[in-house]
Write a protein that holds these residues in place. Structure first.
Motif, PDB file in Angstrom:
ATOM      1  N   MET A  16       0.994  -1.137  -0.097  1.00  0.00           N
ATOM      2  CA  MET A  16       0.004   0.118   0.082  1.00  0.00           C
ATOM      3  C   MET A  16       0.889   1.300   0.148  1.00  0.00           C
ATOM      4  SD  MET A  16      -3.046  -1.041  -0.566  1.00  0.00           S
ATOM      5  CE  MET A  16      -3.986   0.637   0.018  1.00  0.00           C
ATOM      6  N   ARG A  17       2.044   1.244   0.719  1.00  0.00           N
ATOM      7  CA  ARG A  17       2.950   2.262   0.695  1.00  0.00           C
ATOM      8  C   ARG A  17       3.412   2.577  -0.835  1.00  0.00           C
ATOM      9  NH1 ARG A  17       4.320   3.983   5.831  1.00  0.00           N
ATOM     10  NH2 ARG A  17       3.724   2.439   7.262  1.00  0.00           N
ATOM     11  N   LEU A  18       3.852   1.435  -1.395  1.00  0.00           N
ATOM     12  CA  LEU A  18       4.238   1.529  -2.765  1.00  0.00           C
ATOM     13  C   LEU A  18       3.315   2.007  -3.710  1.00  0.00           C
ATOM     14  CD1 LEU A  18       6.214  -1.730  -3.205  1.00  0.00           C
ATOM     15  CD2 LEU A  18       7.263   0.482  -2.873  1.00  0.00           C
ATOM     16  N   LEU A  19       2.175   1.672  -3.361  1.00  0.00           N
ATOM     17  CA  LEU A  19       0.816   2.252  -4.484  1.00  0.00           C
ATOM     18  C   LEU A  19       0.829   3.757  -4.171  1.00  0.00           C
ATOM     19  CD1 LEU A  19      -1.470   1.613  -6.376  1.00  0.00           C
ATOM     20  CD2 LEU A  19      -2.677   0.980  -4.438  1.00  0.00           C
ATOM     21  N   ARG A  20       0.674   4.152  -2.955  1.00  0.00           N
ATOM     22  CA  ARG A  20       0.739   5.526  -2.693  1.00  0.00           C
ATOM     23  C   ARG A  20       1.699   6.414  -3.239  1.00  0.00           C
ATOM     24  NH1 ARG A  20       0.754   6.717   3.192  1.00  0.00           N
ATOM     25  NH2 ARG A  20       3.177   6.821   2.964  1.00  0.00           N
ATOM     26  N   LYS A  21       2.593   5.806  -3.323  1.00  0.00           N
ATOM     27  CA  LYS A  21       4.006   6.719  -3.751  1.00  0.00           C
ATOM     28  C   LYS A  21       3.825   6.630  -5.271  1.00  0.00           C
ATOM     29  CE  LYS A  21       9.009   6.364  -3.974  1.00  0.00           C
ATOM     30  NZ  LYS A  21      10.391   5.389  -3.621  1.00  0.00           N
ATOM     31  N   SER A  22       3.625   5.587  -5.937  1.00  0.00           N
ATOM     32  CA  SER A  22       3.308   5.751  -7.325  1.00  0.00           C
ATOM     33  C   SER A  22       2.311   6.498  -7.795  1.00  0.00           C
ATOM     34  CB  SER A  22       3.161   4.154  -7.569  1.00  0.00           C
ATOM     35  OG  SER A  22       1.923   3.767  -7.496  1.00  0.00           O
ATOM     36  N   MET A  23       1.367   6.576  -6.844  1.00  0.00           N
ATOM     37  CA  MET A  23      -0.170   7.322  -7.401  1.00  0.00           C
ATOM     38  C   MET A  23       0.538   8.896  -7.234  1.00  0.00           C
ATOM     39  SD  MET A  23      -3.020   5.802  -7.996  1.00  0.00           S
ATOM     40  CE  MET A  23      -4.272   7.101  -7.465  1.00  0.00           C
ATOM     41  N   LYS A  24       1.369   9.178  -6.385  1.00  0.00           N
ATOM     42  CA  LYS A  24       1.853  10.627  -6.349  1.00  0.00           C
ATOM     43  C   LYS A  24       2.396  10.909  -7.666  1.00  0.00           C
ATOM     44  CE  LYS A  24       2.374  11.045  -1.384  1.00  0.00           C
ATOM     45  NZ  LYS A  24       2.909  11.440  -0.456  1.00  0.00           N
ATOM     46  N   GLY A  25       3.238  10.090  -8.267  1.00  0.00           N
ATOM     47  CA  GLY A  25       3.708  10.448  -9.362  1.00  0.00           C
ATOM     48  C   GLY A  25       3.031  10.209 -10.889  1.00  0.00           C
ATOM     49  N   MET A  26       1.821   9.827 -10.496  1.00  0.00           N
ATOM     50  CA  MET A  26       1.110   9.532 -11.731  1.00  0.00           C
ATOM     51  C   MET A  26       0.182  10.779 -12.390  1.00  0.00           C
ATOM     52  SD  MET A  26      -2.286   6.911 -11.819  1.00  0.00           S
ATOM     53  CE  MET A  26      -1.278   5.321 -11.801  1.00  0.00           C
TER      54      MET A  26
END
Length: 78
Positions: A16-26
């Motif tokens: 979930m942390r990785l998903l949140r991080k990837s969503m920020k750059g999307m």
């Protein structure tokens, strides 16, 4: 918490942390925010249920003896 439930909990948390991080750059992430929020809520419920179920999943001494006996029987049956 039993080690398997703890490992699962940690792995889901990390994902979930990785998903949140990837969503920020999307780019155009606003399109996916509804789905992301729904997923976060569902995962939060899952983690709470895992935490509550952990004591029920721990092996008791009787279960450990039964498992050891079953393993011995499997080895001798071969």
């Amino acid at each position: 918490m039993s080690y398997r439930v703890g490992d699962t909990y940690d792995a889901v948390d990390q994902a979930m942390r990785l998903l949140r991080k990837s969503m920020k750059g999307m780019p155009e992430r606003y399109r996916y925010m509804k789905h992301y929020d729904e997923l976060r809520r569902a995962v939060a419920v899952l983690l709470i249920l895992l935490e509550e179920a952990a004591p029920w999943m721990e092996e008791t001494e009787k279960a450990k003896r039964a498992t050891a006996l079953a393993k011995k029987m499997m080895v001798t049956a071969r």
